[in-house]
Design a protein around this motif. Structure first.
Motif, PDB file in Angstrom:
ATOM      1  N   MET A   1      20.725 -43.930 -46.021  1.00 18.22           N
ATOM      2  CA  MET A   1      20.807 -43.736 -47.494  1.00 18.22           C
ATOM      3  C   MET A   1      21.715 -42.516 -47.551  1.00 18.22           C
ATOM      4  N   PRO A   2      22.431 -42.207 -48.704  1.00 20.72           N
ATOM      5  CA  PRO A   2      23.006 -40.990 -48.863  1.00 20.72           C
ATOM      6  C   PRO A   2      21.984 -40.086 -49.385  1.00 20.72           C
TER       7      PRO A   2
ATOM      8  N   VAL B   1      22.097 -35.926 -41.065  1.00 22.04           N
ATOM      9  CA  VAL B   1      21.004 -35.251 -40.998  1.00 22.04           C
ATOM     10  C   VAL B   1      19.970 -35.999 -40.783  1.00 22.04           C
ATOM     11  N   GLY B   2      19.126 -35.583 -39.455  1.00 19.23           N
ATOM     12  CA  GLY B   2      17.815 -36.177 -39.116  1.00 19.23           C
ATOM     13  C   GLY B   2      16.743 -35.199 -39.355  1.00 19.23           C
ATOM     14  N   VAL B   3      15.518 -35.651 -39.755  1.00 22.42           N
ATOM     15  CA  VAL B   3      14.506 -35.065 -40.100  1.00 22.42           C
ATOM     16  C   VAL B   3      13.090 -35.468 -39.328  1.00 22.42           C
ATOM     17  N   ILE B   4      12.352 -34.493 -38.487  1.00 24.99           N
ATOM     18  CA  ILE B   4      11.023 -34.948 -38.118  1.00 24.99           C
ATOM     19  C   ILE B   4      10.063 -34.278 -38.723  1.00 24.99           C
ATOM     20  N   TRP B   5       9.374 -34.874 -39.784  1.00 26.58           N
ATOM     21  CA  TRP B   5       8.420 -34.331 -40.663  1.00 26.58           C
ATOM     22  C   TRP B   5       7.247 -33.969 -40.131  1.00 26.58           C
TER      23      TRP B   5
ATOM     24  N   ARG C   1      10.034 -40.053 -38.966  1.00 25.06           N
ATOM     25  CA  ARG C   1      11.437 -39.706 -38.479  1.00 25.06           C
ATOM     26  C   ARG C   1      12.429 -40.446 -39.413  1.00 25.06           C
ATOM     27  N   GLU C   2      13.509 -39.788 -39.919  1.00 23.08           N
ATOM     28  CA  GLU C   2      14.218 -40.136 -40.814  1.00 23.08           C
ATOM     29  C   GLU C   2      15.678 -39.698 -40.562  1.00 23.08           C
ATOM     30  N   ARG C   3      16.724 -40.156 -41.032  1.00 20.27           N
ATOM     31  CA  ARG C   3      18.038 -39.732 -41.147  1.00 20.27           C
ATOM     32  C   ARG C   3      18.887 -40.255 -42.381  1.00 20.27           C
ATOM     33  N   TRP C   4      19.704 -39.310 -42.570  1.00 21.64           N
ATOM     34  CA  TRP C   4      20.615 -39.595 -43.932  1.00 21.64           C
ATOM     35  C   TRP C   4      22.051 -39.419 -43.412  1.00 21.64           C
ATOM     36  N   THR C   5      22.804 -40.345 -43.965  1.00 24.67           N
ATOM     37  CA  THR C   5      24.457 -40.162 -43.633  1.00 24.67           C
ATOM     38  C   THR C   5      25.186 -40.010 -44.969  1.00 24.67           C
TER      39      THR C   5
ATOM     40  N   THR D   1      12.845 -41.469 -48.459  1.00 21.39           N
ATOM     41  CA  THR D   1      14.030 -41.937 -48.882  1.00 21.39           C
ATOM     42  C   THR D   1      15.327 -42.195 -47.777  1.00 21.39           C
ATOM     43  N   GLY D   2      14.949 -41.970 -46.485  1.00 16.63           N
ATOM     44  CA  GLY D   2      15.947 -41.792 -45.522  1.00 16.63           C
ATOM     45  C   GLY D   2      15.956 -43.212 -44.574  1.00 16.63           C
ATOM     46  N   GLN D   3      16.741 -43.223 -43.733  1.00 15.42           N
ATOM     47  CA  GLN D   3      16.610 -44.629 -42.832  1.00 15.42           C
ATOM     48  C   GLN D   3      15.782 -44.062 -41.552  1.00 15.42           C
TER      49      GLN D   3
END
Length: 572
Positions: A1-2, A538-542, A547-551, A565-567
């Motif tokens: 997700m952008p 960008v990846g995030v470990i909350w 765990r999510e990433r955005w492209t 909201t990420g993948q």
């Protein structure tokens, strides 16, 4: 997700096209020959604050400790405001002036389109009285507005932001404490989505029990911190509804005491929960390992983080954590007294450390200085964390000048990370801001003019506030990331953010405001991209463990990422 782009701001201040050659740089490396230039523009943009220690010649220890400074967007207008702590007379019998108190300055970059600050202390409801020490910033009620905690030599104060840029004191919050407070940190140690509070305390000095000691010249001066018994730090659990419970004893934090000055909350041992590191002055440092069930144990000695490589306790003041060697974990750097080196501890990935100070060339150049505040600052956006250190002694230097700046002042330092495991002191080429001597203490970092590179603000004991605007004239690219937690705390404090490339993770950063000395930095994560203008994602470990990433992210932008909201981003 952008990702949602916030804004791409062009440079709003004129860039000085000044190229300085740093001694020892390779003539074939043009990027290294472009030395940074930092301009102190505080006075010209309305930051007219001058710190007042109220020193009367009785050598009360708080007079030499300095005061903290914070960078944060208190009014939600997408630029960084400044809060700075002030002193006040400790000797009631002395006929000395009383300063106006702590000050909050609102940044008028938006909507003016140029950097300008106005004093908003009164209009924002900050009644800043007391002998100020540290400041911590965090959203304690998850309403999207940053709240403020002020530590003092005396009662501490918690301010709640109403979301419209006005603060009120939270009475009976349970966090008032009342000891010799120093640095504080908002962190979610129990991962319940609410920010808890750790407060470091120094020692049990009081005006009633004060002593006068001597310095190296035989003159009266400030006492060694161990002249007074160390004070206990405090951990407060956020209960919601503006209330905190003192869980110091219940969590084991009260098991040992020290002369605490700096504090960091981070997952040092990579087990998914927040640990706490405390820099103690002339005592073994504390390294509180979180067991994940609400308890802590001090593992500093066994982990190699209590003493330096010589087995000596150092006069630790400021402390910061970051991934210096690019292996994905949190390393530690802390500042020390003249005659000691500053110290860099490298993390092996499991929360065990080794002293790599000399290996990375951070030892010999620090021997003449007493360091306090310090920040990682990738000033040239090349992707490697550089290092800024605020210096100033605590024992008077030999001088014929009776001015406090001459007796205790030192120049600050800027180290460039060469990307190959070595740091180079480039202070002499970094602009006039690094050439004068002051009694510097607190440092906070952030992109104050929203032009894509990092700036800094420095507090000085008995001196003016400095606002160092970065005019490095580099063409490197960048990315700024702000997080909004949903299941996690709203700040995303403690989240690990990864800059992704085509072949995996390029760099890691941690969301935080703590560290340095008595100060709070911008919570936005900043990545220097170097010459690469492409971002794979960008990846995030909350803190919640998600765990999510955005492209589809563009370079040279500031983005905000909301939890959920990420993948999905599976672990390797």
């Amino acid at each position: 997700m952008p990702a949602r782009a916030v804004r791409h701001s062009a440079a709003l201040l004129p860039v000085i096209g000044l190229l300085l050659t740093v001694t020892g740089c390779s003539r074939n490396d043009n990027s290294r020959m472009q030395a940074p230039v930092f301009d102190d523009v505080a006075k010209s943009v309305g930051l007219d604050f001058v710190h007042y220690s109220a020193a009367t010649g009785k050598y009360y220890i708080p007079e030499i400790m300095g005061a903290g400074v914070a960078l944060f967007d208190y009014d939600g207008d997408d630029d960084l405001d400044v809060l700075v702590m002030q002193g006040t007379p400790l000797d009631r019998d002395a006929l000395v002036p009383v300063p106006a108190g702590h000050r909050l300055y609102r940044n008028e970059l938006n909507p003016l389109g140029r950097l300008q600050f106005v004093d908003a202390t009164d209009s924002a409801g900050i009644d800043g009285q007391g002998y100020g020490m540290g400041v911590a910033i965090g959203d304690i009620d998850n309403d999207g507005a940053p709240d403020i905690y002020l530590s003092h030599f005396g009662l501490n104060v918690l301010y709640l932001n109403d979301g419209a840029g006005h603060f009120e004191v939270v009475k009976d919050s349970g966090t008032e404490d009342g000891l010799f407070g120093s640095s504080a940190s908002f962190l979610d140690y129990d991962a319940d989505g609410l920010l808890d509070l750790f407060v470091a305390n120094y020692n049990n000095f009081s005006v009633r029990n004060y002593q006068v000691c001597g310095n190296n010249t035989g003159q009266p001066d400030y006492c060694d911190p161990l002249s007074y018994p160390p004070a206990a730090d405090r951990l407060f659990r956020n209960l919601g509804n503006r209330k905190f419970a003192d869980v110091t004893a219940a969590t084991g934090i009260g098991g040992t005491v020290g002369t605490g000055l700096g504090v960091i909350g981070a997952d040092f041992d990579a087990d998914g929960d927040t640990d706490i590191y405390v820099a103690n002055d002339k005592m073994a440092n504390h390294y509180w390992i979180n067991d994940g069930s609400g308890g802590f144990s001090d593992e500093a000695l066994m982990s190699g983080a209590a003493y330096n490589a010589d087995g000596a306790a150092e006069a630790s003041m400021g402390v910061i954590a970051g991934d210096v060697d690019g292996d994905g974990d949190e390393d530690l750097f802390m500042t020390h007294l003249t005659g000691e080196t500053n110290t860099l501890y490298i993390n092996d990935g499991s929360g065990r450390f080794r002293d790599a100070t000399d290996q990375l060339n951070l030892g010999v150049n620090s021997l003449l200085y007493t360091g306090f505040g310090t920040v990682w600052i990738d000033y040239d956006n090349d992707g490697d964390d550089d290092l800024l250190i605020a210096n100033g002694t605590v024992l008077a230097q030999e001088t014929s000048d009776d001015d406090r700046q001459a007796r205790y002042g030192q120049r600050n330092q800027l180290y460039r990370n060469d990307g190959k495991g070595r740091f180079e002191d480039i202070s002499r080429a970094a602009g006039d801001a690094f050439q004068h001597s002051r009694i510097s203490r607190g440092v906070a970092v952030g992109d104050i003019d929203n032009d894509g590179d990092l700036d800094a603000v420095i507090s000085n004991t008995d001196g003016p506030l400095e606002l160092l605007i970065n005019r490095g004239n580099n063409s490197h690219h960048w990315l700024s990331v702000k997080l909004a937690g949903v299941e996690s705390n709203r700040d995303g404090a403690g989240a690990r953010v990864a800059l992704l490339g085509p072949n995996g993770v390029r760099a890691w950063r941690r969301v935080h405001t703590d560290g340095s000395y008595l100060s709070a930095s911008d919570s936005r994560v900043h990545f220097g991209l170097g010459v690469d203008d492409k971002v794979a994602g960008v990846g995030v470990i909350w803190p919640s463990g998600r765990r999510e990433r955005w492209t589809a992210i563009e370079a040279n932008t500031r983005i905000e990422l909301t939890e959920g909201t990420g993948q999905p981003w599976p672990a390797d």
